[in-house]
Motif scaffolding. Structure first.
Motif, PDB file in Angstrom:
ATOM      1  N   MET A 107       0.839  -1.211   0.000  1.00  0.00           N
ATOM      2  CA  MET A 107       0.000   0.000   0.000  1.00  0.00           C
ATOM      3  C   MET A 107       0.871   1.258   0.000  1.00  0.00           C
ATOM      4  O   MET A 107       1.922   1.294   0.624  1.00  0.00           O
ATOM      5  N   ALA A 108       0.410   2.248  -0.742  1.00  0.00           N
ATOM      6  CA  ALA A 108       1.186   3.511  -0.785  1.00  0.00           C
ATOM      7  C   ALA A 108       1.250   4.143   0.602  1.00  0.00           C
ATOM      8  O   ALA A 108       0.382   3.889   1.430  1.00  0.00           O
ATOM      9  N   GLU A 109       2.290   4.912   0.822  1.00  0.00           N
ATOM     10  CA  GLU A 109       2.451   5.685   2.075  1.00  0.00           C
ATOM     11  C   GLU A 109       1.188   6.522   2.318  1.00  0.00           C
ATOM     12  O   GLU A 109       0.698   7.161   1.390  1.00  0.00           O
ATOM     13  N   ALA A 110       0.702   6.535   3.525  1.00  0.00           N
ATOM     14  CA  ALA A 110      -0.407   7.448   3.822  1.00  0.00           C
ATOM     15  C   ALA A 110       0.121   8.874   3.709  1.00  0.00           C
ATOM     16  O   ALA A 110       1.200   9.172   4.197  1.00  0.00           O
ATOM     17  N   ILE A 111      -0.624   9.732   3.037  1.00  0.00           N
ATOM     18  CA  ILE A 111      -0.082  11.081   2.870  1.00  0.00           C
ATOM     19  C   ILE A 111      -0.601  12.044   3.933  1.00  0.00           C
ATOM     20  O   ILE A 111       0.019  13.044   4.199  1.00  0.00           O
ATOM     21  N   TRP A 112      -1.725  11.731   4.525  1.00  0.00           N
ATOM     22  CA  TRP A 112      -2.237  12.589   5.597  1.00  0.00           C
ATOM     23  C   TRP A 112      -2.558  11.743   6.822  1.00  0.00           C
ATOM     24  O   TRP A 112      -2.924  10.577   6.711  1.00  0.00           O
ATOM     25  N   ASP A 113      -2.445  12.336   7.978  1.00  0.00           N
ATOM     26  CA  ASP A 113      -2.814  11.603   9.190  1.00  0.00           C
ATOM     27  C   ASP A 113      -4.329  11.489   9.315  1.00  0.00           C
ATOM     28  O   ASP A 113      -4.854  10.469   9.733  1.00  0.00           O
ATOM     29  N   ARG A 114      -5.008  12.592   8.986  1.00  0.00           N
ATOM     30  CA  ARG A 114      -6.434  12.622   9.265  1.00  0.00           C
ATOM     31  C   ARG A 114      -7.136  13.487   8.234  1.00  0.00           C
ATOM     32  O   ARG A 114      -6.599  14.516   7.818  1.00  0.00           O
ATOM     33  N   VAL A 133      -8.022   9.882  -0.456  1.00  0.00           N
ATOM     34  CA  VAL A 133      -8.860   9.526   0.695  1.00  0.00           C
ATOM     35  C   VAL A 133      -8.453   8.149   1.224  1.00  0.00           C
ATOM     36  O   VAL A 133      -8.293   7.949   2.418  1.00  0.00           O
ATOM     37  N   LYS A 134      -8.216   7.214   0.286  1.00  0.00           N
ATOM     38  CA  LYS A 134      -7.828   5.849   0.683  1.00  0.00           C
ATOM     39  C   LYS A 134      -6.510   5.819   1.450  1.00  0.00           C
ATOM     40  O   LYS A 134      -6.313   5.013   2.342  1.00  0.00           O
ATOM     41  N   ASN A 135      -5.597   6.720   1.058  1.00  0.00           N
ATOM     42  CA  ASN A 135      -4.265   6.710   1.656  1.00  0.00           C
ATOM     43  C   ASN A 135      -4.147   7.528   2.941  1.00  0.00           C
ATOM     44  O   ASN A 135      -3.054   7.715   3.450  1.00  0.00           O
ATOM     45  N   THR A 136      -5.252   8.018   3.427  1.00  0.00           N
ATOM     46  CA  THR A 136      -5.225   8.780   4.671  1.00  0.00           C
ATOM     47  C   THR A 136      -5.403   7.822   5.848  1.00  0.00           C
ATOM     48  O   THR A 136      -6.177   6.865   5.762  1.00  0.00           O
ATOM     49  N   ARG A 137      -4.655   8.078   6.939  1.00  0.00           N
ATOM     50  CA  ARG A 137      -4.699   7.127   8.065  1.00  0.00           C
ATOM     51  C   ARG A 137      -6.082   7.037   8.704  1.00  0.00           C
ATOM     52  O   ARG A 137      -6.534   5.983   9.070  1.00  0.00           O
ATOM     53  N   GLU A 138      -6.733   8.189   8.885  1.00  0.00           N
ATOM     54  CA  GLU A 138      -8.047   8.149   9.541  1.00  0.00           C
ATOM     55  C   GLU A 138      -8.969   9.148   8.854  1.00  0.00           C
ATOM     56  O   GLU A 138      -8.586  10.295   8.639  1.00  0.00           O
ATOM     57  N   VAL A 139     -10.168   8.712   8.508  1.00  0.00           N
ATOM     58  CA  VAL A 139     -11.138   9.615   7.882  1.00  0.00           C
ATOM     59  C   VAL A 139     -12.299   9.806   8.859  1.00  0.00           C
ATOM     60  O   VAL A 139     -12.849   8.830   9.374  1.00  0.00           O
ATOM     61  N   LEU A 140     -12.618  11.039   9.147  1.00  0.00           N
ATOM     62  CA  LEU A 140     -13.744  11.318  10.057  1.00  0.00           C
ATOM     63  C   LEU A 140     -14.862  11.986   9.272  1.00  0.00           C
ATOM     64  O   LEU A 140     -14.666  13.069   8.712  1.00  0.00           O
ATOM     65  N   ASP A 141     -16.022  11.345   9.238  1.00  0.00           N
ATOM     66  CA  ASP A 141     -17.171  11.900   8.522  1.00  0.00           C
ATOM     67  C   ASP A 141     -17.940  12.810   9.481  1.00  0.00           C
ATOM     68  O   ASP A 141     -18.495  12.342  10.479  1.00  0.00           O
TER      69      ASP A 141
END
Ligand code: DI6
Ligand code: FE
Length: 416
Positions: A1-8, A54-62
């Motif tokens: 998997m690619a490096e996550a580019i954003w933490d959140r 969006v997929k590469n972000t560590r945590e997504v908060l809706d």
């Protein structure tokens, strides 16, 4: 998997960026905001984000359509103190004026006695719930003044407690030295002597301890004269310390003009400021900090000249002035409501007063106060349908999540 580019990544938000020049409140609808480390890395319309990102972000908060604003900034408080002055509140209601209470040994001096007597740990324990209340109301940066010590040892104790509170709580604390708040009893009749001690002993010693971010004074007939404040400002200028001033709260000593000429960050209170003072503030970029809590609790009738401040385009900040005498409150939202009802600030001016303009009043406009790429990820997320609700409500707390960027990479968001 690619490096996550954003933490959140916060998605499905309505964002009041509080930037100027665009929509009211700097609004972005159907928005997203990305955070890495303690900084905002991206902000814009959700539809402009690629699904890969969006997929590469560590945590997504809706956020399900909730409103996001900058974390609130309380740019003028005296929240570190010991004891309380409820007895004086009763005296006041029985007819004594603030100046009369001060002259009879009450007022600021009674808090000085209680603060001198408190141990450092008791002082911290008494102050913590007030800071917690601000945090619970969405505050991510708070200014805390000394000024209930009025001797070297206790002024250091107060600022040390302020510093500690900032290290154990998820909030940024700016420490202001207010040694020139009142005349301590041991200097009765010698206010010049006390001011000399403030300028030549207390200020340099405390500054050398790294406990001062800004210097303030109470320029008032029951405080210090404009000439005495000038001496203090000169001493602070030599140390390259930013300046603030309690000016024109109870009378017009032309403190605002003096503060402006010294390029002070802010002049605060300002009920009695005149047009010359306002013009000087506009010319030198001094922020007007409006304190409706003190106006209300003192049953003051003279209002700060809001129309004049608008006419001269002086930025207006708002703050709680949290203190045990003239403004015993820890509610930014109540201050916003009072500013609207008592002084006719618009809800947008009120929120600007606790965000963008409050940052300017602390000299932190490049770091906090608006939501922009590169600024601190200090956020407040609200259960509201429109930002004007933050000013409209009294006794409500619509805060959903408060997010403090410096809590660190990977840390759980600071929730309340
Ligand atoms: N003006 C204020 O509103 C506070 N200090 C000041 O110079 C009041 C502080 C107090 O009454 O304890
Ligand atoms: Fe104050």
């Amino acid at each position: 998997m690619a490096e996550a580019i954003w933490d959140r990544l916060f998605i499905n938000a309505r964002i009041a960026t509080m930037t100027t020049g665009g929509e009211p409140y700097g609004m972005i609808d159907a928005a997203a905001l990305a955070v890495s480390g303690d900084k905002i890395r991206w902000i814009g319309n959700l539809e402009d984000l690629s699904p890969d990102v969006v997929k590469n972000t560590r945590e997504v908060l809706d956020l399900e359509g909730r409103w996001m604003t900058p974390g609130l900034i309380d740019c003028h408080t005296h929240l570190v103190y010991a004891g309380n002055r409820a007895g004086e509140f009763e005296m006041g209601l029985n007819g004594a004026s603030y100046a009369e209470i001060a002259a009879s040994g009450g007022g600021i001096i009674s808090t000085v006695t209680q603060t001198r007597d408190a141990s450092e740990s008791d002082l911290a324990a008494e102050s913590q719930p007030r800071l917690q209340a601000l945090i619970d109301g969405g505050v991510t940066t708070v200014e805390i003044k000394s000024g209930y010590g009025l001797d070297l040892e206790t002024e250091i104790k107060m600022l040390e407690v302020a510093r500690q509170l900032g290290t154990i709580n998820p909030v940024r604390v700016q420490k202001t030295f207010l040694g020139a708040h009142a005349l301590p009893p041991e200097f009765a009749g010698d206010s010049d002597g006390y001011m000399a001690k403030v300028c030549h002993e207390m200020l340099p010693t405390i500054h050398a301890l790294g406990l001062i971010d800004a210097v303030d004074a109470f320029c008032e007939t029951i405080g210090f004269s404009a000439e005495q404040v000038r001496q203090l400002f000169k001493a602070a200028e030599k140390l390259k310390l930013p300046l603030k001033l309690h000016a024109e709260q109870l009378s017009n000593l032309h403190g605002a003009e003096l503060a402006a000429h010294f390029r002070a960050l802010s002049a605060d209170h300002l009920e009695y400021v005149d047009e010359k003072g306002v013009a000087a503030m506009a010319k030198f970029g001094t922020v007007a900090v409006i304190l409706p809590g003190a106006f209300y609790f003192l049953r003051e009738t003279r209002k700060p000249p809001i129309e004049l401040l608008r006419k001269y385009k002086v930025p207006m900040a708002l703050a709680t002035d949290c203190n045990p005498g003239s403004s015993p409150t820890t509610s930014p939202q109540l201050m916003m409501n009072m500013a609207a009802i008592l002084f006719r600030l618009t809800p947008e001016e009120a929120l600007t007063g606790f965000t963008r303009n409050a940052a300017a009043a602390l000299g932190l406009a490049s770091e906090i106060g608006t939501l922009e790429i590169g600024k601190q990820a200090d956020l407040a997320i609200w259960n509201i349908e429109h930002p004007s609700e933050l000013t409209q409500g009294i006794g409500t707390n619509p805060l959903y999540i408060r997010y403090y960027g410096k809590s660190g990479k990977g840390a759980v968001p600071a929730r309340v």
